[in-house]
Design a protein around this motif. Structure first.
Motif, PDB file in Angstrom:
ATOM      1  N   LEU A  74     -25.881 -26.932   2.531  1.00 14.85           N
ATOM      2  CA  LEU A  74     -27.206 -27.378   2.981  1.00 14.85           C
ATOM      3  C   LEU A  74     -27.191 -27.745   4.460  1.00 14.85           C
ATOM      4  CD1 LEU A  74     -30.152 -28.120   2.426  1.00 14.85           C
ATOM      5  CD2 LEU A  74     -29.365 -30.388   1.684  1.00 14.85           C
ATOM      6  N   GLU A  75     -26.121 -28.425   4.899  1.00 12.20           N
ATOM      7  CA  GLU A  75     -26.004 -28.808   6.312  1.00 12.20           C
ATOM      8  C   GLU A  75     -25.906 -27.573   7.202  1.00 12.20           C
ATOM      9  OE1 GLU A  75     -22.615 -31.337   6.375  1.00 12.20           O
ATOM     10  OE2 GLU A  75     -23.701 -33.089   5.586  1.00 12.20           O
ATOM     11  N   LYS A  76     -25.120 -26.578   6.765  1.00 11.83           N
ATOM     12  CA  LYS A  76     -25.002 -25.337   7.535  1.00 11.83           C
ATOM     13  C   LYS A  76     -26.345 -24.604   7.594  1.00 11.83           C
ATOM     14  CE  LYS A  76     -20.092 -24.560   6.453  1.00 11.83           C
ATOM     15  NZ  LYS A  76     -19.603 -24.668   7.854  1.00 11.83           N
ATOM     16  N   PHE A  77     -27.026 -24.606   6.462  1.00 12.71           N
ATOM     17  CA  PHE A  77     -28.325 -23.934   6.411  1.00 12.71           C
ATOM     18  C   PHE A  77     -29.338 -24.617   7.332  1.00 12.71           C
ATOM     19  CE2 PHE A  77     -32.607 -23.809   4.428  1.00 12.71           C
ATOM     20  CZ  PHE A  77     -32.896 -22.471   4.661  1.00 12.71           C
ATOM     21  N   GLU A  78     -29.337 -25.948   7.345  1.00  8.67           N
ATOM     22  CA  GLU A  78     -30.277 -26.690   8.197  1.00  8.67           C
ATOM     23  C   GLU A  78     -30.019 -26.381   9.670  1.00  8.67           C
ATOM     24  OE1 GLU A  78     -32.819 -28.114   7.277  1.00  8.67           O
ATOM     25  OE2 GLU A  78     -32.578 -29.184   5.394  1.00  8.67           O
ATOM     26  N   LYS A  80     -28.772 -23.551  10.869  1.00  7.94           N
ATOM     27  CA  LYS A  80     -29.288 -22.198  11.095  1.00  7.94           C
ATOM     28  C   LYS A  80     -30.811 -22.212  11.209  1.00  7.94           C
ATOM     29  CE  LYS A  80     -25.604 -19.515  10.992  1.00  7.94           C
ATOM     30  NZ  LYS A  80     -25.247 -18.593  12.107  1.00  7.94           N
ATOM     31  N   TRP A  81     -31.414 -23.025  10.382  1.00  9.23           N
ATOM     32  CA  TRP A  81     -32.876 -23.129  10.389  1.00  9.23           C
ATOM     33  C   TRP A  81     -33.380 -23.659  11.731  1.00  9.23           C
ATOM     34  CZ3 TRP A  81     -37.242 -21.618   8.282  1.00  9.23           C
ATOM     35  CH2 TRP A  81     -38.412 -22.357   8.503  1.00  9.23           C
ATOM     36  N   LEU A  82     -32.696 -24.676  12.252  1.00 10.54           N
ATOM     37  CA  LEU A  82     -33.103 -25.249  13.542  1.00 10.54           C
ATOM     38  C   LEU A  82     -32.976 -24.221  14.666  1.00 10.54           C
ATOM     39  CD1 LEU A  82     -31.571 -28.848  13.317  1.00 10.54           C
ATOM     40  CD2 LEU A  82     -33.992 -28.194  13.160  1.00 10.54           C
ATOM     41  N   GLN A  83     -31.986 -23.334  14.558  1.00  8.53           N
ATOM     42  CA  GLN A  83     -31.823 -22.289  15.570  1.00  8.53           C
ATOM     43  C   GLN A  83     -32.963 -21.261  15.492  1.00  8.53           C
ATOM     44  OE1 GLN A  83     -27.923 -20.640  14.897  1.00  8.53           O
ATOM     45  NE2 GLN A  83     -26.845 -22.509  15.494  1.00  8.53           N
ATOM     46  N   LEU A  84     -33.437 -21.015  14.270  1.00 10.37           N
ATOM     47  CA  LEU A  84     -34.505 -20.033  14.072  1.00 10.37           C
ATOM     48  C   LEU A  84     -35.899 -20.630  14.292  1.00 10.37           C
ATOM     49  CD1 LEU A  84     -33.219 -18.272  10.827  1.00 10.37           C
ATOM     50  CD2 LEU A  84     -33.303 -17.284  13.115  1.00 10.37           C
TER      51      LEU A  84
END
Length: 241
Positions: A74-78, A80-84
């Motif tokens: 979840l932390e890794k996904f968040e 990535k989300w902030l980058q997108l």
């Protein structure tokens, strides 16, 4: 990756703890759906991906490997989300502009259609008005002519009209006789020079106006027999006919 096999894994309390199960195969199906049941925007995808990890963390205690791995993913996904996110915001803004532009074009098209419709209705009404006038003139031509006695009575009736009705009567004449000037202080009226159509219209209007004046006079004692409020006569403002 797939829906949780509740029965196969013996997780009998799973649906009591997890209100909305989610997995990546379900997300993929919703992304590829063509029947309108899929995602409306990328933020809905983001919400369901987070839900996968949140469900895993909620069902398993903090020390369980699944909870720990779900938290890490979840932390890794968040991140990535902030980058997108900047690109997503930019795309959303462009979509909003496009939708606003399309809405404006739609509104302009509707207004143009309404304007054309109004123009067509106006032309139709003008045609109807012309037909009605021609029909009235035809009916008048087929009716008997007003007698001399009726003409004399009509002339006398003008003196009994109040100022408002007198002006309306003169306006009727000017509608059919462009040379007639109803707004002059002193008006010369010769009924013999008017068409039968005009005389008939005058006759009908004057009779109706006098009936209305008499009705008003009967209801209000302050109104005289000519339908005017009693006041001191001002000879400078009276019109001559």
């Amino acid at each position: 990756m797939e829906p949780v096999d509740v029965e196969g894994l013996g997780l009998h309390d799973y649906h009591e703890i997890i209100a909305k199960p989610m997995d990546f195969s379900t997300i993929k199906k919703k992304m590829n759906a063509k029947d309108g049941s899929g995602y409306k925007n990328v933020r809905e995808v983001y919400s369901d991906v987070r839900l996968i990890f949140k469900n895993a963390m909620k069902y398993n205690n903090e020390k369980h490997d699944i909870h720990i791995m779900a938290k890490s993913l979840l932390e890794k996904f968040e991140k990535k989300w902030l980058q997108l996110l900047p690109k997503i915001v930019q795309a959303e803004n462009e979509q909003l502009k496009e939708e606003a532009h399309m809405q404006m074009e739609k509104q302009l098209a509707q207004e143009a259609a309404y304007a054309n419709m109004a123009k067509e209705i106006s032309l139709s009404l003008c045609e109807v008005e012309v037909h009605l006038k021609n029909l009235k003139e035809m009916v008048i031509e087929k009716c008997r002519k007003i007698s001399l006695r009726e003409r004399l009575e009509l002339v006398k009736s003008f003196s009994r009209l109040n100022l408002d009705n007198l002006n309306k009567a003169l306006q009727i004449i000017s509608e059919d006789d462009p040379t007639f000037k109803p707004n002059d202080q002193e008006v010369n009226l010769d009924l013999d020079k008017q068409t039968d159509y005009t005389v008939w219209k005058l006759n009908v209007f004057v009779k109706k106006a006098l009936q209305e004046q008499e009705k008003n006079a009967a209801q209000d004692p302050n109104v005289n027999r000519n339908g005017n409020i009693e006041e001191k006569k001002n000879t400078n403002k009276r019109r001559k006919l």
